[in-house]
Design a protein around this motif. Structure first.
Motif, mmCIF file in Angstrom:
data_model
loop_
_atom_site.group_PDB
_atom_site.id
_atom_site.type_symbol
_atom_site.label_atom_id
_atom_site.label_comp_id
_atom_site.label_asym_id
_atom_site.label_seq_id
_atom_site.Cartn_x
_atom_site.Cartn_y
_atom_site.Cartn_z
ATOM 1 N N ILE A 26 -11.450 -7.619 -14.994
ATOM 2 C CA ILE A 26 -11.499 -6.271 -15.549
ATOM 3 C C ILE A 26 -12.093 -5.276 -14.544
ATOM 4 C CG2 ILE A 26 -12.000 -4.897 -17.620
ATOM 5 C CD1 ILE A 26 -10.262 -7.338 -18.159
ATOM 6 N N ASN A 27 -11.835 -5.508 -13.272
ATOM 7 C CA ASN A 27 -12.152 -4.529 -12.231
ATOM 8 C C ASN A 27 -10.966 -3.590 -12.093
ATOM 9 O OD1 ASN A 27 -14.658 -5.750 -11.379
ATOM 10 N ND2 ASN A 27 -13.413 -7.361 -10.474
ATOM 11 N N TRP A 28 -11.242 -2.311 -12.002
ATOM 12 C CA TRP A 28 -10.200 -1.307 -11.830
ATOM 13 C C TRP A 28 -9.650 -1.432 -10.414
ATOM 14 C CZ3 TRP A 28 -10.943 4.214 -9.982
ATOM 15 C CH2 TRP A 28 -9.797 4.984 -10.196
ATOM 16 N N VAL A 29 -8.384 -1.792 -10.274
ATOM 17 C CA VAL A 29 -7.811 -2.048 -8.951
ATOM 18 C C VAL A 29 -6.710 -1.078 -8.558
ATOM 19 C CG1 VAL A 29 -8.459 -4.485 -8.873
ATOM 20 C CG2 VAL A 29 -6.282 -3.821 -9.918
ATOM 21 N N ALA A 30 -6.098 -0.410 -9.538
ATOM 22 C CA ALA A 30 -5.000 0.511 -9.222
ATOM 23 C C ALA A 30 -4.817 1.498 -10.366
ATOM 24 C CB ALA A 30 -3.711 -0.270 -8.979
ATOM 25 N N PHE A 31 -4.111 2.576 -10.053
ATOM 26 C CA PHE A 31 -3.800 3.573 -11.069
ATOM 27 C C PHE A 31 -2.361 4.046 -10.885
ATOM 28 C CE2 PHE A 31 -5.469 5.934 -7.498
ATOM 29 C CZ PHE A 31 -4.659 7.061 -7.425
ATOM 30 N N VAL A 32 -1.818 4.634 -11.938
ATOM 31 C CA VAL A 32 -0.440 5.131 -11.932
ATOM 32 C C VAL A 32 -0.467 6.648 -11.875
ATOM 33 C CG1 VAL A 32 1.731 5.212 -13.219
ATOM 34 C CG2 VAL A 32 0.339 3.132 -13.267
ATOM 35 N N SER A 33 0.335 7.198 -10.978
ATOM 36 C CA SER A 33 0.494 8.646 -10.862
ATOM 37 C C SER A 33 1.967 8.934 -10.584
ATOM 38 C CB SER A 33 -0.377 9.187 -9.723
ATOM 39 O OG SER A 33 -0.171 10.575 -9.551
ATOM 40 N N ASN A 34 2.588 9.723 -11.437
ATOM 41 C CA ASN A 34 4.004 10.079 -11.285
ATOM 42 C C ASN A 34 4.884 8.853 -11.071
ATOM 43 O OD1 ASN A 34 3.595 12.863 -11.581
ATOM 44 N ND2 ASN A 34 2.993 13.034 -9.439
ATOM 45 N N ASN A 35 4.715 7.841 -11.918
ATOM 46 C CA ASN A 35 5.511 6.605 -11.878
ATOM 47 C C ASN A 35 5.362 5.817 -10.589
ATOM 48 O OD1 ASN A 35 6.606 6.862 -14.495
ATOM 49 N ND2 ASN A 35 8.069 8.349 -13.728
ATOM 50 N N ASN A 36 4.229 5.968 -9.927
ATOM 51 C CA ASN A 36 3.905 5.198 -8.733
ATOM 52 C C ASN A 36 2.513 4.621 -8.880
ATOM 53 O OD1 ASN A 36 6.077 5.553 -6.523
ATOM 54 N ND2 ASN A 36 5.876 7.580 -7.458
ATOM 55 N N VAL A 37 2.296 3.449 -8.275
ATOM 56 C CA VAL A 37 1.009 2.765 -8.344
ATOM 57 C C VAL A 37 0.281 2.941 -7.016
ATOM 58 C CG1 VAL A 37 -0.149 0.560 -8.744
ATOM 59 C CG2 VAL A 37 1.988 1.061 -9.929
ATOM 60 N N PHE A 38 -1.009 3.274 -7.103
ATOM 61 C CA PHE A 38 -1.847 3.484 -5.932
ATOM 62 C C PHE A 38 -3.110 2.637 -6.066
ATOM 63 C CE2 PHE A 38 0.729 7.213 -6.415
ATOM 64 C CZ PHE A 38 1.107 7.536 -5.124
ATOM 65 N N SER A 39 -3.614 2.152 -4.943
ATOM 66 C CA SER A 39 -4.857 1.404 -4.932
ATOM 67 C C SER A 39 -5.998 2.323 -5.347
ATOM 68 C CB SER A 39 -5.123 0.858 -3.521
ATOM 69 O OG SER A 39 -6.449 0.396 -3.419
ATOM 70 N N SER A 40 -6.865 1.838 -6.222
ATOM 71 C CA SER A 40 -8.005 2.654 -6.646
ATOM 72 C C SER A 40 -9.066 2.734 -5.550
ATOM 73 C CB SER A 40 -8.615 2.092 -7.931
ATOM 74 O OG SER A 40 -9.081 0.779 -7.722
ATOM 75 N N LYS A 41 -9.045 1.814 -4.586
ATOM 76 C CA LYS A 41 -10.028 1.827 -3.501
ATOM 77 C C LYS A 41 -9.571 2.679 -2.321
ATOM 78 C CE LYS A 41 -11.982 -2.656 -4.548
ATOM 79 N NZ LYS A 41 -12.160 -4.030 -4.132
ATOM 80 N N THR A 42 -8.324 2.510 -1.915
ATOM 81 C CA THR A 42 -7.854 3.146 -0.677
ATOM 82 C C THR A 42 -6.880 4.297 -0.893
ATOM 83 O OG1 THR A 42 -5.972 1.644 -0.460
ATOM 84 C CG2 THR A 42 -8.075 0.939 0.535
ATOM 85 N N LEU A 43 -6.395 4.455 -2.103
ATOM 86 C CA LEU A 43 -5.351 5.427 -2.455
ATOM 87 C C LEU A 43 -4.004 5.093 -1.815
ATOM 88 C CD1 LEU A 43 -7.087 8.939 -2.439
ATOM 89 C CD2 LEU A 43 -6.557 7.464 -4.376
ATOM 90 N N LYS A 44 -3.885 3.905 -1.239
ATOM 91 C CA LYS A 44 -2.624 3.500 -0.617
ATOM 92 C C LYS A 44 -1.567 3.311 -1.691
ATOM 93 C CE LYS A 44 -0.571 0.233 2.521
ATOM 94 N NZ LYS A 44 0.165 -0.881 2.049
ATOM 95 N N TRP A 45 -0.347 3.777 -1.387
ATOM 96 C CA TRP A 45 0.788 3.599 -2.288
ATOM 97 C C TRP A 45 1.181 2.130 -2.299
ATOM 98 C CZ3 TRP A 45 6.351 3.416 -0.795
ATOM 99 C CH2 TRP A 45 7.199 3.420 -1.909
ATOM 100 N N LEU A 46 1.235 1.532 -3.487
ATOM 101 C CA LEU A 46 1.590 0.124 -3.623
ATOM 102 C C LEU A 46 3.051 -0.066 -3.999
ATOM 103 C CD1 LEU A 46 -1.601 -1.038 -5.538
ATOM 104 C CD2 LEU A 46 -1.154 -1.132 -3.072
ATOM 105 N N GLY A 47 3.642 0.958 -4.618
ATOM 106 C CA GLY A 47 5.032 0.890 -5.047
ATOM 107 C C GLY A 47 5.193 1.614 -6.369
ATOM 108 N N PRO A 48 6.422 1.709 -6.845
ATOM 109 C CA PRO A 48 6.656 2.377 -8.125
ATOM 110 C C PRO A 48 6.340 1.466 -9.309
ATOM 111 C CG PRO A 48 8.734 1.685 -7.161
ATOM 112 C CD PRO A 48 7.663 1.345 -6.168
ATOM 113 N N ILE A 49 6.331 2.074 -10.477
ATOM 114 C CA ILE A 49 6.215 1.309 -11.717
ATOM 115 C C ILE A 49 7.456 1.642 -12.529
ATOM 116 C CG2 ILE A 49 4.825 3.058 -12.919
ATOM 117 C CD1 ILE A 49 3.319 0.655 -14.211
ATOM 118 N N ASN A 50 8.065 0.618 -13.093
ATOM 119 C CA ASN A 50 9.289 0.773 -13.872
ATOM 120 C C ASN A 50 9.009 0.168 -15.240
ATOM 121 O OD1 ASN A 50 11.842 0.855 -14.890
ATOM 122 N ND2 ASN A 50 12.813 -0.299 -13.248
#
Length: 121
Positions: A26-50
């Motif tokens: 239950i550690n926050w590891v990523a977030f969704v913004s405009n149908n894309n997933v980003f790392s919560s630590k680095t803000l790196k784009w991980l890919g889209p979410i479908n």
């Protein structure tokens, strides 16, 4: 919170309200913004979410939820980096879900990345 499974039908994380992704601890590891997933630590784009399918930067499925169709995509375009959202409140640990049946291989295929490597790539 909805469970996320990998290609081997192993529980790898949780997604909350299609906004935040948590690991098994239950550690926050990523977030969704405009149908894309980003790392919560680095803000790196991980890919889209479908739907509730987490995809890598090539459109291949890394994690999925059994309540939604498993669909990848063509290679997506890299989005602009979002502002970091406020850290969400830590949710209560959900009950371990039943293991779903192994799905058919999606048309776009599975990602070669594990959930952990996807988060840190």
């Amino acid at each position: 919170m909805e469970p996320l499974f990998d290609r081997n039908v192993e529980l790898v994380g949780w997604i909350q309200d299609r906004e935040n992704i948590f690991d098994l601890n239950i550690n926050w590891v990523a977030f969704v913004s405009n149908n894309n997933v980003f790392s919560s630590k680095t803000l790196k784009w991980l890919g889209p979410i479908n739907g509730f399918n987490c995809l890598d930067t090539r459109g291949k499925i890394v994690a999925w939820n059994p309540d939604y169709d498993i669909e990848g995509s063509l290679s997506p375009l890299k989005p602009l980096q979002p502002l970091r959202p406020l850290t969400p409140l830590t949710p209560l640990r959900p009950l371990t879900p039943l293991k779903p049946l192994r799905p058919l291989t999606p048309l776009s295929g599975w990602s070669n990345l594990s959930f952990k490597s996807w988060l840190t790539e």
